[in-house]
Enzyme design. Structure first.
Site, PDB file in Angstrom:
ATOM      1  N   GLY A 273       0.801  -1.218   0.000  1.00  0.00           N
ATOM      2  CA  GLY A 273       0.000   0.000   0.000  1.00  0.00           C
ATOM      3  C   GLY A 273       0.831   1.263   0.000  1.00  0.00           C
ATOM      4  CD  GLU A 296       3.791 -10.412   2.421  1.00  0.00           C
ATOM      5  OE1 GLU A 296       3.735 -11.437   3.113  1.00  0.00           O
ATOM      6  OE2 GLU A 296       2.784  -9.797   2.031  1.00  0.00           O
TER       7      GLU A 296
HETATM    8  N1  COA Z   1     -12.661   2.650   7.596  1.00  0.00           N
HETATM    9  C1  COA Z   1     -13.117   2.630   6.319  1.00  0.00           C
HETATM   10  N2  COA Z   1     -12.302   2.789   5.245  1.00  0.00           N
HETATM   11  C2  COA Z   1     -10.994   2.986   5.495  1.00  0.00           C
HETATM   12  C3  COA Z   1     -10.467   3.052   6.779  1.00  0.00           C
HETATM   13  C4  COA Z   1     -11.358   2.861   7.869  1.00  0.00           C
HETATM   14  N3  COA Z   1     -10.926   2.871   9.128  1.00  0.00           N
HETATM   15  N4  COA Z   1      -9.134   3.268   6.697  1.00  0.00           N
HETATM   16  C5  COA Z   1      -8.826   3.329   5.388  1.00  0.00           C
HETATM   17  N5  COA Z   1      -9.954   3.173   4.669  1.00  0.00           N
HETATM   18  C6  COA Z   1     -10.052   3.172   3.202  1.00  0.00           C
HETATM   19  C7  COA Z   1      -9.383   4.385   2.587  1.00  0.00           C
HETATM   20  O1  COA Z   1     -10.275   5.463   2.587  1.00  0.00           O
HETATM   21  C8  COA Z   1      -9.092   3.875   1.194  1.00  0.00           C
HETATM   22  O2  COA Z   1     -10.294   3.844   0.469  1.00  0.00           O
HETATM   23  P1  COA Z   1     -10.343   4.102  -1.118  1.00  0.00           P
HETATM   24  O3  COA Z   1      -9.622   2.925  -1.715  1.00  0.00           O
HETATM   25  O4  COA Z   1     -11.808   4.124  -1.413  1.00  0.00           O
HETATM   26  O5  COA Z   1      -9.633   5.408  -1.319  1.00  0.00           O
HETATM   27  C9  COA Z   1      -8.684   2.400   1.442  1.00  0.00           C
HETATM   28  O6  COA Z   1      -9.291   2.050   2.705  1.00  0.00           O
HETATM   29  C10 COA Z   1      -7.182   2.180   1.516  1.00  0.00           C
HETATM   30  O7  COA Z   1      -6.655   3.073   2.450  1.00  0.00           O
HETATM   31  P2  COA Z   1      -5.220   3.766   2.295  1.00  0.00           P
HETATM   32  O8  COA Z   1      -5.093   4.744   3.434  1.00  0.00           O
HETATM   33  O9  COA Z   1      -5.004   4.240   0.906  1.00  0.00           O
HETATM   34  O10 COA Z   1      -4.315   2.546   2.670  1.00  0.00           O
HETATM   35  P3  COA Z   1      -3.163   1.696   2.047  1.00  0.00           P
HETATM   36  O11 COA Z   1      -3.031   1.776   0.561  1.00  0.00           O
HETATM   37  O12 COA Z   1      -1.987   2.035   2.859  1.00  0.00           O
HETATM   38  O13 COA Z   1      -3.711   0.217   2.421  1.00  0.00           O
HETATM   39  C11 COA Z   1      -4.570  -1.555   3.792  1.00  0.00           C
HETATM   40  C12 COA Z   1      -4.095  -0.103   3.722  1.00  0.00           C
HETATM   41  C13 COA Z   1      -4.775  -1.921   5.263  1.00  0.00           C
HETATM   42  C14 COA Z   1      -5.891  -1.738   3.039  1.00  0.00           C
HETATM   43  C15 COA Z   1      -3.475  -2.456   3.130  1.00  0.00           C
HETATM   44  O14 COA Z   1      -2.243  -2.210   3.732  1.00  0.00           O
HETATM   45  C16 COA Z   1      -3.787  -3.936   3.269  1.00  0.00           C
HETATM   46  O15 COA Z   1      -4.524  -4.500   2.469  1.00  0.00           O
HETATM   47  N6  COA Z   1      -3.229  -4.585   4.329  1.00  0.00           N
HETATM   48  C17 COA Z   1      -3.475  -5.961   4.621  1.00  0.00           C
HETATM   49  C18 COA Z   1      -2.403  -6.855   4.084  1.00  0.00           C
HETATM   50  C19 COA Z   1      -1.059  -6.566   4.665  1.00  0.00           C
HETATM   51  O16 COA Z   1      -0.896  -5.841   5.622  1.00  0.00           O
HETATM   52  N7  COA Z   1      -0.037  -7.166   4.127  1.00  0.00           N
HETATM   53  C20 COA Z   1       1.277  -6.935   4.672  1.00  0.00           C
HETATM   54  C21 COA Z   1       2.301  -7.778   4.202  1.00  0.00           C
HETATM   55  S1  COA Z   1       2.731  -7.300   2.511  1.00  0.00           S
END
Ligand code: COA
Length: 504
Positions: A273, A296
């Site tokens: 992300g 990873e």
């Molecule tokens: N409630 C609702 N929506 C939320 C939110 C919350 N508390 N926090 C973030 N969001 C939404 C954002 O608004 C954004 O929405 P959009 O796509 O409509 O714009 C989306 O979630 C992604 O948020 P963003 O702040 O851009 O986060 P990111 O790109 O840093 O991704 C995760 C964050 C958690 C989704 C992502 O890291 C993930 O899938 N993690 C799980 C897997 C993981 O951690 N792997 C790690 C090893 S590689």
């Protein structure tokens, strides 16, 4: 391009065929293990041909024609996207990030088994997931003796090739042949009770060979492709992620001063992300040198750090680069081959190795609660976002388990610090540090009520802080148990309010 230079095995040369013919060899209802990890090294042609075949069957009245799809992690529109649009996936595992998959899963039209990535290959080998009927794996080339040169990700490919009854290989001419030698694949992964220690004590140790093995008699088709990986771009780091990075760097400097971390830190893991990528950009400008990574996924941020020399070495299972970073990688691949190793995901995410190496795990989250429980996967408790990926493998076993997020989402309507998370992926026991642009809470060694005060005071957005403090105070006075005080009829009311009114 001379195809015979890439496919040097005569028996496998004779199996070259068009993608549609290869896709017709995949039985309906099959369990299919495909390559691919965070948009790298996935098959490009057979999934599209399979989707076309399934669509035609649906149009002819076979409305349930589908497969069960296993991969390394997320793939791309040409795989997850096209099969989901064709309603061709009955069950999907382990990690995905495709918008159509997400929509179908949340509409109850696709089953999704979200697993720790380190569990997938051992569970498949143990037979818990059922038989693997077909493997469809992208490779870069085939050697005369049938060994395979892996592509831009390894993921679960060794297990898919080993377990599948039939194998379809895609040889992608677009991938740089100079990737040969960058991989490290152990070939003696023994299952309990015969398991052996994995002899890695530094991210750049090697315990295997650079090649995948498969039984050539199981290969039913070889398909030639010439297409790039997904190569998504990342958002430029914004003010909020720059502040998160700054808090994190301050904290790491403090840990070095306190002699709790060495000057070159410990191997870094960085999640998927934009926020995670932005933190790497911060570290690239930061005070630390000779860093290493045991992670990873290697995104642009880490490539920049290798380029600048801040990062000396990186171990990963996949490259997930933007077009610009990929161009840099290909132009200097000899430099990067000395500094990157790609491993199977059961090794990149192995709890034993993460614990031994003392990895600093830095993952993004959706929300955390006042006690430090973290939700990485679900929006408002019931809709999947992507999946847990490797975050649990790393968080539970890391020397330092860090979760980060902006303090608010959706233009400030949602607080990412809530009284109780609406879904638990990482319990308070697996979360050491929470950081938002507001500040950083070091939760190590603290009792729940101490953690709660710190999380709210350091990490919550000022517009939600008074409400959170009020919740904590009333919970403590309510007669509820005072170890982890909660008002059970209010704990999820913030999420409920957002669902009803569009504002927490
Ligand atoms: N409630 C609702 N929506 C939320 C939110 C919350 N508390 N926090 C973030 N969001 C939404 C954002 O608004 C954004 O929405 P959009 O796509 O409509 O714009 C989306 O979630 C992604 O948020 P963003 O702040 O851009 O986060 P990111 O790109 O840093 O991704 C995760 C964050 C958690 C989704 C992502 O890291 C993930 O899938 N993690 C799980 C897997 C993981 O951690 N792997 C790690 C090893 S590689």
């Amino acid at each position: 391009m001379n195809i015979h230079k890439r496919i040097q095995n005569a028996a496998l040369q004779s199996k070259i065929m068009p993608a549609a013919q290869a896709a017709s060899l995949i039985p309906l209802g099959a369990n299919v293990g495909m390559s691919g990890f965070t948009g790298a090294g996935y098959p490009k042609a057979v999934p599209q041909a399979l989707a076309a075949r399934l669509s035609a069957l649906h149009a002819a009245g076979q409305t349930h024609a589908s497969i069960n799809l296993w991969t390394g992690a997320s793939t791309a529109p040409e795989l997850d996207g096209v099969l989901a649009k064709a309603h061709g996936i009955q069950m999907r595992l382990p990690y995905q990030s495709d918008p159509t998959c997400r929509q179908l899963i949340n509409a109850g039209q696709m089953l999704y088994t979200d697993m720790h990535l380190s569990h997938v290959a051992p569970m498949a080998r143990a037979g818990f997931l059922g038989p693997l009927d077909v493997a469809v794996v992208e490779v870069i080339g085939i050697l005369p003796d049938g060994r395979l040169i892996p592509s831009t990700s390894v993921g679960n490919n060794p297990t898919w090739l080993d377990q599948a009854r039939r194998i379809i290989l895609e040889v992608n001419l677009h991938q740089n042949p100079a990737l040969e030698g960058m991989h490290d694949l152990p070939h003696n992964t023994l299952m309990p009770p015969h398991g052996q220690p994995i002899a890695l004590t530094h991210p750049n140790d090697r315990v295997g060979t650079p090649y995948l093995h498969c039984d050539p008699s199981k290969v039913v088709a070889v398909v030639i492709t010439d297409h790039p990986d997904r190569n998504s771009t990342f958002d430029a780091p914004d003010e909020v992620s720059a502040q998160i990075a700054a808090h994190l760097i301050d904290f790491l400097q403090h840990e070095v001063k306190a002699a709790r971390l060495p000057a070159a830190l410990l191997p870094l893991q960085s999640g998927v992300g934009n926020t995670a990528n932005a933190v790497l950009a911060g570290l690239n400008q930061g005070p630390f040198d000779q860093l290493t990574a045991y992670t990873e996924v290697l995104q642009d941020g880490m490539l920049d750090m290798l380029h600048s020399g801040k990062l000396a070495f990186a171990s990963s299972t996949a490259l997930s680069l933007s077009p610009a970073a990929l161009a840099e990688f290909n132009a200097n691949i000899d430099f990067y081959r000395q500094r990157i190793v790609l491993r199977p995901e059961e090794i990149s995410n192995h709890p034993e190795l993460i614990r031994r190496l003392g990895v600093i795990a830095m993952n993004a989250m959706i929300e955390a609660d006042i006690y430090g429980n973290v939700n990485s996967t679900h929006i408002m408790g019931s809709s999947i976002m992507n999946g847990i990926g490797g975050s649990g493998d790393f968080a539970r076993n890391a020397r330092l388990s860090i979760f980060m997020s902006p303090s608010v989402a959706k233009d400030g309507k949602i607080s990412c610090i809530v009284p109780m998370v609406s879904h638990h992926d990482h319990t308070e026991h697996d979360v050491h540090i929470i950081v938002t642009e507001q500040g950083l809470a070091d939760l190590r060694g603290l009792a729940p009520t101490q953690r709660a005060r710190l999380v709210v005071e350091r990490c919550a957005h000022p517009s939600f802080r008074p409400q959170l403090l009020d919740y904590m105070d009333r919970a403590q006075r309510s007669g509820a148990g005072l170890h982890t005080p909660h008002l059970l009829d209010e704990a999820l009311s913030w999420h409920n309010r957002y669902l009803k009114c569009g504002q927490m």
